[in-house]
Structure formats: C-alpha cells, structure tokens
Design a protein around this motif. Structure first.
Motif, PDB file in Angstrom:
ATOM      1  N   PHE A 119      44.372  45.761 -13.202  1.00 22.33           N
ATOM      2  CA  PHE A 119      43.999  45.069 -14.435  1.00 22.33           C
ATOM      3  C   PHE A 119      42.774  45.695 -15.099  1.00 22.33           C
ATOM      4  CE2 PHE A 119      46.867  41.929 -12.710  1.00 22.33           C
ATOM      5  CZ  PHE A 119      47.485  41.431 -13.856  1.00 22.33           C
ATOM      6  N   LEU A 120      41.889  46.282 -14.316  1.00 24.02           N
ATOM      7  CA  LEU A 120      40.767  47.007 -14.923  1.00 24.02           C
ATOM      8  C   LEU A 120      41.273  48.205 -15.721  1.00 24.02           C
ATOM      9  CD1 LEU A 120      38.166  46.979 -12.006  1.00 24.02           C
ATOM     10  CD2 LEU A 120      37.971  45.755 -14.175  1.00 24.02           C
ATOM     11  N   LEU A 121      42.218  48.939 -15.165  1.00 23.33           N
ATOM     12  CA  LEU A 121      42.785  50.081 -15.878  1.00 23.33           C
ATOM     13  C   LEU A 121      43.614  49.633 -17.081  1.00 23.33           C
ATOM     14  CD1 LEU A 121      43.758  52.383 -12.867  1.00 23.33           C
ATOM     15  CD2 LEU A 121      41.981  52.810 -14.583  1.00 23.33           C
ATOM     16  N   ALA A 129      43.675  35.985 -15.448  1.00 20.66           N
ATOM     17  CA  ALA A 129      42.992  35.057 -16.353  1.00 20.66           C
ATOM     18  C   ALA A 129      41.945  35.771 -17.202  1.00 20.66           C
ATOM     19  CB  ALA A 129      42.341  33.935 -15.549  1.00 20.66           C
ATOM     20  N   LYS A 130      41.290  36.769 -16.638  1.00 16.18           N
ATOM     21  CA  LYS A 130      40.243  37.483 -17.387  1.00 16.18           C
ATOM     22  C   LYS A 130      40.806  38.193 -18.609  1.00 16.18           C
ATOM     23  CE  LYS A 130      37.609  38.227 -13.132  1.00 16.18           C
ATOM     24  NZ  LYS A 130      37.238  39.191 -12.076  1.00 16.18           N
ATOM     25  N   ILE A 131      41.861  38.981 -18.411  1.00 16.11           N
ATOM     26  CA  ILE A 131      42.423  39.728 -19.539  1.00 16.11           C
ATOM     27  C   ILE A 131      43.144  38.789 -20.511  1.00 16.11           C
ATOM     28  CG2 ILE A 131      44.609  40.281 -18.376  1.00 16.11           C
ATOM     29  CD1 ILE A 131      44.414  43.062 -19.707  1.00 16.11           C
ATOM     30  N   ALA A 132      43.752  37.718 -19.982  1.00 11.65           N
ATOM     31  CA  ALA A 132      44.416  36.739 -20.856  1.00 11.65           C
ATOM     32  C   ALA A 132      43.398  36.043 -21.745  1.00 11.65           C
ATOM     33  CB  ALA A 132      45.175  35.717 -20.014  1.00 11.65           C
ATOM     34  N   LEU A 133      42.245  35.716 -21.194  1.00 11.93           N
ATOM     35  CA  LEU A 133      41.207  35.047 -21.979  1.00 11.93           C
ATOM     36  C   LEU A 133      40.646  35.979 -23.047  1.00 11.93           C
ATOM     37  CD1 LEU A 133      39.548  32.372 -22.147  1.00 11.93           C
ATOM     38  CD2 LEU A 133      37.776  33.583 -20.880  1.00 11.93           C
ATOM     39  N   ILE A 134      40.474  37.244 -22.721  1.00  9.41           N
ATOM     40  CA  ILE A 134      39.981  38.213 -23.706  1.00  9.41           C
ATOM     41  C   ILE A 134      40.914  38.254 -24.911  1.00  9.41           C
ATOM     42  CG2 ILE A 134      39.605  40.679 -24.147  1.00  9.41           C
ATOM     43  CD1 ILE A 134      38.643  40.906 -21.227  1.00  9.41           C
ATOM     44  N   LEU A 135      42.215  38.294 -24.660  1.00  8.33           N
ATOM     45  CA  LEU A 135      43.191  38.331 -25.749  1.00  8.33           C
ATOM     46  C   LEU A 135      43.143  37.052 -26.582  1.00  8.33           C
ATOM     47  CD1 LEU A 135      46.287  39.893 -23.945  1.00  8.33           C
ATOM     48  CD2 LEU A 135      45.072  40.879 -25.880  1.00  8.33           C
ATOM     49  N   LEU A 136      43.156  35.891 -25.922  1.00 13.79           N
ATOM     50  CA  LEU A 136      43.208  34.626 -26.660  1.00 13.79           C
ATOM     51  C   LEU A 136      41.930  34.372 -27.448  1.00 13.79           C
ATOM     52  CD1 LEU A 136      44.832  32.121 -27.318  1.00 13.79           C
ATOM     53  CD2 LEU A 136      43.849  31.007 -25.317  1.00 13.79           C
ATOM     54  N   VAL A 137      40.780  34.620 -26.851  1.00 13.29           N
ATOM     55  CA  VAL A 137      39.519  34.399 -27.560  1.00 13.29           C
ATOM     56  C   VAL A 137      39.407  35.337 -28.761  1.00 13.29           C
ATOM     57  CG1 VAL A 137      37.002  34.561 -27.384  1.00 13.29           C
ATOM     58  CG2 VAL A 137      38.311  33.474 -25.552  1.00 13.29           C
ATOM     59  N   SER A 138      39.876  36.564 -28.622  1.00 10.40           N
ATOM     60  CA  SER A 138      39.870  37.504 -29.747  1.00 10.40           C
ATOM     61  C   SER A 138      40.711  36.972 -30.900  1.00 10.40           C
ATOM     62  CB  SER A 138      40.404  38.872 -29.298  1.00 10.40           C
ATOM     63  OG  SER A 138      39.595  39.437 -28.302  1.00 10.40           O
ATOM     64  N   VAL A 139      41.891  36.464 -30.566  1.00  8.40           N
ATOM     65  CA  VAL A 139      42.780  35.901 -31.590  1.00  8.40           C
ATOM     66  C   VAL A 139      42.146  34.670 -32.239  1.00  8.40           C
ATOM     67  CG1 VAL A 139      44.996  34.747 -31.982  1.00  8.40           C
ATOM     68  CG2 VAL A 139      44.891  36.796 -30.539  1.00  8.40           C
ATOM     69  N   THR A 168      40.643  28.034  -6.315  1.00  6.79           N
ATOM     70  CA  THR A 168      40.519  29.249  -5.501  1.00  6.79           C
ATOM     71  C   THR A 168      39.130  29.408  -4.879  1.00  6.79           C
ATOM     72  OG1 THR A 168      39.794  30.703  -7.324  1.00  6.79           O
ATOM     73  CG2 THR A 168      42.161  30.357  -7.060  1.00  6.79           C
ATOM     74  N   SER A 169      38.195  28.518  -5.223  1.00  6.74           N
ATOM     75  CA  SER A 169      36.816  28.588  -4.709  1.00  6.74           C
ATOM     76  C   SER A 169      36.190  29.957  -4.958  1.00  6.74           C
ATOM     77  CB  SER A 169      36.786  28.271  -3.200  1.00  6.74           C
ATOM     78  OG  SER A 169      37.254  26.971  -2.964  1.00  6.74           O
ATOM     79  N   ASN A 170      36.487  30.525  -6.128  1.00  6.32           N
ATOM     80  CA  ASN A 170      36.000  31.860  -6.480  1.00  6.32           C
ATOM     81  C   ASN A 170      34.923  31.732  -7.561  1.00  6.32           C
ATOM     82  OD1 ASN A 170      35.629  34.563  -7.087  1.00  6.32           O
ATOM     83  ND2 ASN A 170      37.810  35.040  -7.129  1.00  6.32           N
ATOM     84  N   LEU A 171      33.686  31.495  -7.117  1.00  5.86           N
ATOM     85  CA  LEU A 171      32.586  31.266  -8.056  1.00  5.86           C
ATOM     86  C   LEU A 171      32.313  32.481  -8.922  1.00  5.86           C
ATOM     87  CD1 LEU A 171      30.216  29.577  -9.126  1.00  5.86           C
ATOM     88  CD2 LEU A 171      28.856  30.429  -7.184  1.00  5.86           C
ATOM     89  N   SER A 172      32.347  33.664  -8.339  1.00  4.48           N
ATOM     90  CA  SER A 172      32.025  34.880  -9.094  1.00  4.48           C
ATOM     91  C   SER A 172      33.003  35.095 -10.244  1.00  4.48           C
ATOM     92  CB  SER A 172      32.023  36.094  -8.172  1.00  4.48           C
ATOM     93  OG  SER A 172      33.266  36.224  -7.506  1.00  4.48           O
ATOM     94  N   SER A 173      34.304  34.947  -9.991  1.00  2.14           N
ATOM     95  CA  SER A 173      35.290  35.118 -11.062  1.00  2.14           C
ATOM     96  C   SER A 173      35.156  34.028 -12.118  1.00  2.14           C
ATOM     97  CB  SER A 173      36.709  35.103 -10.481  1.00  2.14           C
ATOM     98  OG  SER A 173      36.957  36.276  -9.744  1.00  2.14           O
ATOM     99  N   ALA A 174      34.794  32.807 -11.692  1.00  4.67           N
ATOM    100  CA  ALA A 174      34.570  31.723 -12.650  1.00  4.67           C
ATOM    101  C   ALA A 174      33.412  32.054 -13.577  1.00  4.67           C
ATOM    102  CB  ALA A 174      34.307  30.417 -11.910  1.00  4.67           C
ATOM    103  N   ILE A 175      32.343  32.607 -13.022  1.00  5.39           N
ATOM    104  CA  ILE A 175      31.192  33.014 -13.833  1.00  5.39           C
ATOM    105  C   ILE A 175      31.589  34.094 -14.823  1.00  5.39           C
ATOM    106  CG2 ILE A 175      28.936  34.149 -13.751  1.00  5.39           C
ATOM    107  CD1 ILE A 175      28.475  32.782 -11.052  1.00  5.39           C
ATOM    108  N   ILE A 176      32.389  35.059 -14.363  1.00  2.00           N
ATOM    109  CA  ILE A 176      32.810  36.162 -15.238  1.00  2.00           C
ATOM    110  C   ILE A 176      33.663  35.649 -16.389  1.00  2.00           C
ATOM    111  CG2 ILE A 176      34.215  38.253 -15.356  1.00  2.00           C
ATOM    112  CD1 ILE A 176      33.326  38.862 -12.503  1.00  2.00           C
ATOM    113  N   VAL A 177      34.622  34.767 -16.083  1.00  2.00           N
ATOM    114  CA  VAL A 177      35.509  34.233 -17.124  1.00  2.00           C
ATOM    115  C   VAL A 177      34.712  33.506 -18.195  1.00  2.00           C
ATOM    116  CG1 VAL A 177      37.306  32.523 -17.581  1.00  2.00           C
ATOM    117  CG2 VAL A 177      37.561  34.110 -15.668  1.00  2.00           C
ATOM    118  N   MET A 178      33.810  32.622 -17.782  1.00  2.00           N
ATOM    119  CA  MET A 178      32.999  31.913 -18.766  1.00  2.00           C
ATOM    120  C   MET A 178      32.045  32.875 -19.480  1.00  2.00           C
ATOM    121  SD  MET A 178      32.312  29.211 -20.410  1.00  2.00           S
ATOM    122  CE  MET A 178      33.235  27.942 -19.536  1.00  2.00           C
TER     123      MET A 178
END
Length: 386
Positions: A367-369, A125-135, A168-178
């Motif tokens: 995905f980082l690489l 989701a992180k890399i997908a969002l970077i691409l879509l927001v850029s577009v 997924t109850s993943n607060l940290s990743s949710a913060i990063i995505v937003m």
C-alpha cells in the motif's frame, strides 16, 4: 495569434519526477538489505531458513511495484468515483478482523486472511481515507474553513480511527489515520489559529493524562493496563527492564553501541535474540548499531528528501484534488516516520509502528508503493512550458 497558440501547445511538455522514483527504489532496496541483515538469525532459528523473511518481503515488494506501476499509469481522477466505496470497504475489512478470517499474532488481532494472503485493514483504511477526504474537501470548497465542514471531515476520519483503536488495538495506526485527516484540513484551510489551539489542547491533555497515570499508579509495575504500563516504562524504562521497558532498553543499547560509524553491516549483537521484533518496529535501532549515527542520519535525510518531493508535486499539481492526494500521502509518510523514530529513541511511549519501506510487512509495502504510484501519476500531469 493562432500561430502563437499552436507554438505554445507544441512546446507544452509533462513532468515526471525521476528523483522521487529513485529515492523510493533506493529505500526499498536498502530496506531489503537491512531486513536480511536484521532477520537472518531469528529466521534461521525459527524456520531453518535465514532468508525466510526476506523471501516473503521480496514477494510483497514485487506485487507492490506492480501496483505502483499500475497506479502510475491510471489517471488519478478516475479514483474519485471509488472514494466512498473504498472507505466503506475499509470499514467492513476492519470488522472482518473479528470474524473467523481474522488472525491473532503476538497478542494482537490485526490481520484478515484470504486463503494464504494476509491483509492488515488499517493499511487499506489509510489510503481509502486519503481518497475520500480529498474528494470531500474539493466538493466543500471554502466550506472546509467552517466549523461544520471541519467537523464533518473529522467525523469521517473518526470512524476508522475508533474502529482501528478498539477492534484491532492498533494505537499507532489510529493516530496516523486521524493525523492524515487533520493535516489535509490544515493545508486546505487558510485559518491556522484553530489548529494551533487544538494542538495545544492535545498536548495539555496528554500531559495531564501522563501525570494522572503516574500519580494513580505511583509508578508501580503490573497495573493491569498495558497502555498505562507503557507510559510508565517510557518515563523509566530501567524500572520495567523485565517487562514493558525491555524492548526499549535493548533498542537504546543498540543505538548507543553503534557509535558514529557503526559496527558494520551484519555485525549487530542486539539482533541475536536480545531485541524483540527487531525486523519490525525496531529496525531503525539496528541501522544505528550497524551503520552508526552517520547511517541513521542518511536514512533520515532520504525521508526528508522524500517529503520534499511530495511538497514540490503538491505545490505544482494540476488541480486541487491532485494536490490533496499528494498532501495525504505526505502526511502518512511523515507521521509514520516521525512516530517510528520517536518510539525507537524513547521520545514517546512505545506504540508499535513500522518504518516505511524498511520494516518487515507485506501489506504495508504494497500500500505504500500504491500511494507512491498515485503521487507519480499526479506528478506526470504537471505541465511544463518552455
């Protein structure tokens, strides 16, 4: 005039950021060394193989390097047509966590399995969002400065953010995505006032929420809400030493015992069953214990240099789309590093977040690489004129 133009074309060269590549490869190799140092004791107890975690991480790293090379060779403009598809796929993958393909570990259901291969949808989701927001920002142009444009981007980011948080109850990743979406809009929008006001509002709301949690629970342990307990443990970890505050206290013990120069590589005591998940979220505390504050400072300096190279490439990118891609990757790395170190040092409540390139995690390293490969491709298209 024609001869001058020919000479200009002949002198045109393209840039390649070897400094960025060196920093990334150094962090990856350092991460593998630290991973073996941190995880060998636990891996030997659980699996009878001290190198169990190291072998899995090396396998993921090899795949990640291959993905990085491929992303480096593919023109980043070609990814523009797959932005929407990638976004939709990432959403579907988050829902698949609830299917039989999803697996639960340590009380968290955040992974899906394709045979023996596991993938964490939040990373996709992180890399997908970077691409879509850029577009989207490129298509909107100045429209991103309007309220409609800004809230459209926030709405796009809010969908995976909410799904990651509640499924997924993943607060940290949710913060990063937003956070990625907000920082990309911040860079694209020349009007900074609303971002400053929004930041003040978020800080005020967070302060009110913490005050309410403390007053409503009166600092009692075992409130029945693990997020409340984590906030209370953050404020007074010693009062929750047997539960939510245990990991934080052990991490602080590791940091404090390392001193300035550390105990030496492989000489940590906290990794010997005292610090839970030392190879994941708390690897920075073991770095402090074994390499001291000096080693920790060097690691932080490497990440600062990494962010600096991102800024350089973004400022010199051949077009807005390339610049936004790099800004998105920069936002991802910066937020994740800051959150991880803040959690380890008990500056913020424990959210369970890994340190890029150093913590254990196959999906994360791949995905980082991949993101680094995108940045290197943007950098390779920067033109240099003599």
């Amino acid at each position: 005039m024609q001869r001058k133009a020919r000479r200009r074309r002949a002198k045109k060269e393209f840039f390649y950021d070897y400094t960025l590549l060196f920093i990334v490869l150094f962090l990856v190799c350092f991460g593998l060394i630290m991973l073996y140092s941190v995880s060998s004791y636990e891996a030997n107890l659980k699996f009878g193989d001290p190198a169990y975690y190291l072998k899995k991480q090396i396998f993921a790293t090899v795949i990640g390097v291959g993905v990085m090379v491929a992303a480096n060779l593919i023109d980043y403009h070609k990814w523009e047509r797959f932005a929407t598809l990638g976004y939709v796929v990432s959403i579907v993958m988050i829902f698949l966590v609830l299917s039989p393909m999803g697996r639960e570990f340590n009380g968290a259901r955040r992974w899906i399995y394709f045979g023996s291969i596991s993938v964490q949808p939040a990373e996709v989701a992180k890399i997908a969002l970077i691409l879509l927001v850029s577009v989207m920002i490129c298509k909107m142009g100045r429209g991103v400065s309007t309220g409609k444009g800004f809230w459209l981007i926030m709405g796009i980011a809010a969908v995976p953010t909410a799904l990651i948080l509640f499924i997924t109850s993943n607060l940290s990743s949710a913060i990063i995505v937003m956070g990625i979406a907000v920082l990309m809009c911040f860079v694209a929008d020349p009007k900074y006032k609303k971002f400053v006001l929004a930041a003040l509002v978020v800080i005020a709301v967070a302060a009110i929420a913490v005050s309410w949690i403390v007053s409503s629970t009166q600092g009692a342990a075992g409130t029945g809400n693990y997020r409340f307990d984590r906030v209370l443990a953050w404020l007074d970890p010693e009062a929750f030493a047997d539960d939510e505050g245990f990991q934080t206290l052990q991490a602080l013990y590791a940091i404090g015992s390392g001193g300035i120069w550390g105990k030496g590589l492989g000489q940590s005591m906290q990794k010997l069953g005292f610090l839970p998940e030392a190879q994941n979220d708390m690897v920075f505390s073991i770095i402090c214990e074994e390499l001291g504050l000096f080693g920790a400072f060097c690691v932080i300096l490497l990440f600062i240099m990494l962010i600096w190279r991102f800024m350089f490439i973004a400022n010199n990118a051949p077009d807005l789309f390339g610049a936004l891609l790099v800004v998105g990757v920069m936002a991802h790395f910066a937020i994740q590093v800051i959150l991880n170190i803040a959690v380890v040092t008990n500056t913020i409540p424990n959210t369970g977040i890994t340190l890029p390139f150093i913590s254990y995690g196959g999906t994360s390293i791949v995905f980082l690489l991949a993101e680094i490969g995108l940045v290197l491709n943007v950098a390779s298209q920067i033109q240099i004129y003599d």
